[in-house]
Design a protein around this motif. Sequence first.
Motif, PDB file in Angstrom:
ATOM      1  N   GLU A 144       0.831  -1.210   0.000  1.00 58.17           N
ATOM      2  CA  GLU A 144       0.000   0.000   0.000  1.00 58.17           C
ATOM      3  C   GLU A 144       0.863   1.257   0.000  1.00 58.17           C
ATOM      4  N   ALA A 145       1.954   1.220   0.792  1.00 55.89           N
ATOM      5  CA  ALA A 145       2.822   2.393   0.856  1.00 55.89           C
ATOM      6  C   ALA A 145       3.581   2.590  -0.455  1.00 55.89           C
ATOM      7  N   ILE A 146       3.944   1.503  -1.149  1.00 56.61           N
ATOM      8  CA  ILE A 146       4.575   1.658  -2.467  1.00 56.61           C
ATOM      9  C   ILE A 146       3.610   2.354  -3.409  1.00 56.61           C
ATOM     10  N   GLY A 147       2.326   1.989  -3.320  1.00 55.04           N
ATOM     11  CA  GLY A 147       1.307   2.680  -4.118  1.00 55.04           C
ATOM     12  C   GLY A 147       1.245   4.166  -3.800  1.00 55.04           C
ATOM     13  N   LEU A 148       1.425   4.532  -2.532  1.00 56.23           N
ATOM     14  CA  LEU A 148       1.469   5.946  -2.148  1.00 56.23           C
ATOM     15  C   LEU A 148       2.640   6.650  -2.824  1.00 56.23           C
ATOM     16  N   GLU A 160       4.516  10.214  -6.661  1.00 55.50           N
ATOM     17  CA  GLU A 160       5.652  10.359  -7.569  1.00 55.50           C
ATOM     18  C   GLU A 160       6.863  10.951  -6.837  1.00 55.50           C
ATOM     19  N   ILE A 161       7.327  10.184  -5.851  1.00 55.56           N
ATOM     20  CA  ILE A 161       8.541  10.563  -5.134  1.00 55.56           C
ATOM     21  C   ILE A 161       9.547   9.420  -5.239  1.00 55.56           C
ATOM     22  N   PRO A 162      10.839   9.723  -5.177  1.00 53.00           N
ATOM     23  CA  PRO A 162      11.853   8.664  -5.307  1.00 53.00           C
ATOM     24  C   PRO A 162      11.897   7.766  -4.089  1.00 53.00           C
ATOM     25  N   LEU A 163      12.039   6.481  -4.332  1.00 55.27           N
ATOM     26  CA  LEU A 163      12.096   5.492  -3.248  1.00 55.27           C
ATOM     27  C   LEU A 163      12.728   4.226  -3.788  1.00 55.27           C
ATOM     28  N   VAL A 164      13.682   3.652  -3.061  1.00 51.68           N
ATOM     29  CA  VAL A 164      14.275   2.362  -3.421  1.00 51.68           C
ATOM     30  C   VAL A 164      13.779   1.320  -2.435  1.00 51.68           C
ATOM     31  N   VAL A 165      13.173   0.268  -2.965  1.00 48.07           N
ATOM     32  CA  VAL A 165      12.674  -0.842  -2.149  1.00 48.07           C
ATOM     33  C   VAL A 165      13.494  -2.076  -2.503  1.00 48.07           C
ATOM     34  N   ILE A 166      14.237  -2.599  -1.548  1.00 53.98           N
ATOM     35  CA  ILE A 166      15.093  -3.766  -1.791  1.00 53.98           C
ATOM     36  C   ILE A 166      14.397  -5.002  -1.252  1.00 53.98           C
ATOM     37  N   ASP A 167      14.169  -5.962  -2.125  1.00 56.12           N
ATOM     38  CA  ASP A 167      13.541  -7.236  -1.740  1.00 56.12           C
ATOM     39  C   ASP A 167      14.568  -8.346  -1.899  1.00 56.12           C
ATOM     40  N   VAL A 168      15.089  -8.829  -0.773  1.00 51.45           N
ATOM     41  CA  VAL A 168      16.009  -9.970  -0.793  1.00 51.45           C
ATOM     42  C   VAL A 168      15.135 -11.224  -0.711  1.00 51.45           C
ATOM     43  N   PRO A 225       9.155   5.014  -7.345  1.00 49.24           N
ATOM     44  CA  PRO A 225       9.686   3.872  -6.594  1.00 49.24           C
ATOM     45  C   PRO A 225      10.406   2.910  -7.537  1.00 49.24           C
ATOM     46  N   VAL A 226      11.516   2.376  -7.067  1.00 47.48           N
ATOM     47  CA  VAL A 226      12.264   1.349  -7.794  1.00 47.48           C
ATOM     48  C   VAL A 226      12.405   0.145  -6.872  1.00 47.48           C
ATOM     49  N   ILE A 227      11.982  -1.013  -7.338  1.00 52.21           N
ATOM     50  CA  ILE A 227      12.097  -2.239  -6.555  1.00 52.21           C
ATOM     51  C   ILE A 227      13.302  -3.016  -7.063  1.00 52.21           C
ATOM     52  N   LEU A 228      14.263  -3.227  -6.180  1.00 49.64           N
ATOM     53  CA  LEU A 228      15.469  -3.983  -6.521  1.00 49.64           C
ATOM     54  C   LEU A 228      15.356  -5.382  -5.936  1.00 49.64           C
ATOM     55  N   LEU A 229      15.360  -6.380  -6.808  1.00 51.16           N
ATOM     56  CA  LEU A 229      15.269  -7.773  -6.390  1.00 51.16           C
ATOM     57  C   LEU A 229      16.661  -8.385  -6.290  1.00 51.16           C
ATOM     58  N   THR A 230      17.018  -8.853  -5.107  1.00 49.18           N
ATOM     59  CA  THR A 230      18.168  -9.738  -4.967  1.00 49.18           C
ATOM     60  C   THR A 230      17.596 -11.053  -4.427  1.00 49.18           C
ATOM     61  N   ASP A 231      18.415 -11.922  -3.887  1.00 53.24           N
ATOM     62  CA  ASP A 231      17.887 -13.141  -3.263  1.00 53.24           C
ATOM     63  C   ASP A 231      18.872 -13.633  -2.221  1.00 53.24           C
ATOM     64  N   SER A 232      18.436 -14.577  -1.428  1.00 59.23           N
ATOM     65  CA  SER A 232      19.240 -15.059  -0.312  1.00 59.23           C
ATOM     66  C   SER A 232      20.589 -15.601  -0.778  1.00 59.23           C
ATOM     67  N   PHE A 233      20.609 -16.236  -1.942  1.00 60.86           N
ATOM     68  CA  PHE A 233      21.840 -16.839  -2.455  1.00 60.86           C
ATOM     69  C   PHE A 233      22.918 -15.794  -2.683  1.00 60.86           C
ATOM     70  N   VAL A 276       8.751  13.424 -16.108  1.00 56.31           N
ATOM     71  CA  VAL A 276       9.091  13.417 -14.683  1.00 56.31           C
ATOM     72  C   VAL A 276       8.656  14.738 -14.058  1.00 56.31           C
ATOM     73  N   ARG A 277       7.940  14.663 -12.943  1.00 58.15           N
ATOM     74  CA  ARG A 277       7.516  15.905 -12.287  1.00 58.15           C
ATOM     75  C   ARG A 277       8.712  16.553 -11.593  1.00 58.15           C
ATOM     76  N   TYR A 278       8.596  17.835 -11.356  1.00 55.27           N
ATOM     77  CA  TYR A 278       9.681  18.587 -10.734  1.00 55.27           C
ATOM     78  C   TYR A 278       9.636  18.408  -9.217  1.00 55.27           C
ATOM     79  N   TRP A 279      10.837  18.240  -8.638  1.00 59.79           N
ATOM     80  CA  TRP A 279      10.959  17.901  -7.211  1.00 59.79           C
ATOM     81  C   TRP A 279      11.190  19.180  -6.411  1.00 59.79           C
TER      82      TRP A 279
END
Length: 617
Positions: free
Chosen positions: A324-328, A333-341, A400-408, A452-455
Amino acid sequence: MAEQTKVTTLEKVVVRFSGDSGDGMQLTGTIFSNLSAILGNDISTFPDFPAEIRAPQGTLSGVSGFQVHLGSRKIYTPGDKADVLVAMNPAALKVNVKHIKPNAIVIIDTDSFLKNDLTKAQFVTEDPFAELGLNSVQVVAVPISSMVKDGLAEFELDNKSALRCKNMFALGLVCWLFERPLEEAMHMLQNKFAKKPAIVKANIKALTDGYNYGHNTHATVSTYRIESTTVEPAYYTDVNGNKATSYGLIAAAEKAGLRLFLGSYPITPATDILHELAKRKDLGVITVQAEDEIAGICTAIGASFAGCLAATSTSGPGLALKGEAIGLAVISEIPLVVIDVQRGGPSTGMPTKSEQTDLMQALYGRNGESPAVVLAASTPTDCFDAAFWAGKLAVEHMTPVILLTDSFIANGSSAWKIPDLDTYPSITPNYVTNYKEEAPWKPYRRDKDSLVRYWAIPGMNEFMHRIGGLEKDYETSAISTDPANHQKMVNVRQAKIDKIADYIPEQEVCGDKDADLLVIGWGGTYGHLYEAMEDMQAEGKKVAMAHFKFIQPLPKNTAELISRYKKVVVVEQNNGQFANYLRGKIPGFNPFQFNRVKGQPFVVARLVEELTKILEA
């Protein structure tokens, strides 16, 4: 005259350390890996943790392992099966029987192979090797526990403290086996236990005793020599994926001229990102350990609104809570990095095991039309570049940018050439000071090319504004429920993400230019797929490989590239998520698939077998 020990020179070798969670196998494997890297070997590691915090001692569920593949050439994977296994108890032997080669060297602690130990490991006879059918392995049976206690008697340690050093005896024995000098290992121990000099001395004594045991007894196995690789002169370090991800975020913040903020909640296997960044106050990093996943991402959203490069780290269950917060962040339209290991699922699943099963969640796991950028790192060292790109795209495209890594790859490590940050691209936020139109500025005014909107950062003179989770009018930026406006804003948000394809590299292909088969992968399977391709090429087969880092949007040349090949196979550690995504993006594309979801890395030999079947079908 003593018989001379036979020395065998190898191009590469796989060593697996295994024992109870409390036996120190992770430390032992890490020191041996670092020592090998210092001596000029290329390495790839695989820490294999049990899910239980502390299972009963000597039981199958409590076995912890650490595998390292080292060689005199480029190493891409931790290896399929081990040439050498250190098994500190019968449970370690039983769990790892499928991970060793038929003629492997197996080092055991005979003091831990007594009848009671065998019973706890569910053996029904007193000969575990015969029971497991290990008739051709070379067994080095050493009374490690008793030798450690006797060797450390002078230190007046209690029995428990003395036995904690037995992993160093095993390390010394393995160092003898591979002709590794002990000086660097001693230095690592001094750094590890710098505040406990008595422990340092005891561990160094046990390490030396293990080495001398092998040297003096001339055990009936050959020692091994792995020649050093020729590497470009530079500064190198051993780094795992979580640490490299942390450094990549720091580098992106520095390039953007922003402070880095991480708001997170601890979760296996992503917690070490929070740990690492919490140490970096000296670089201006701000970290918040929140009370839950939702609070973690919401603190990051607030920090982003305030002008930071903001990130949050998690694994699959936490990504679900953050949806839900990623949807916000998408609608604001604000920058955010979400890392999913990524880890084994669903639900709590297998917290310490690795999968690629969160791709659809990253792409679509939010309410409404909620497009976000999705990237995937391919190796422990590539986590740096992937995190840098995630920060760059988030800041420059206000998304928002979702970066996928993994446990390995998060826990696995490789030798990393420390990069020159001057060679990395600039990161230029689209600040409101860039706005030059005649119409008065509004929060959702956009650059006409990038959309891109102005920040505007709070506190900037004459740019007071309000954003939020309700839909906004395209022209006025006021709250709007107008149907036509909603359609327009949905289209614009998607078009902004699609246009990012103009700002990322085109997809590359490695292997044979005239390949009969294109192997497609993404994320942490890179090393296994690359090695499988090399093995097939060695057999005279024409194979190429395309490994994707940029998933949403896809590189501009994706469809054209894939169309060059008659046969294409998508290989994933899920039931076909990327294959189905490509089918939706590329009309008429219907690839072969190879899918396994075991919580373990691919086996290269198995990949070669299955890919060959597809090639020859």
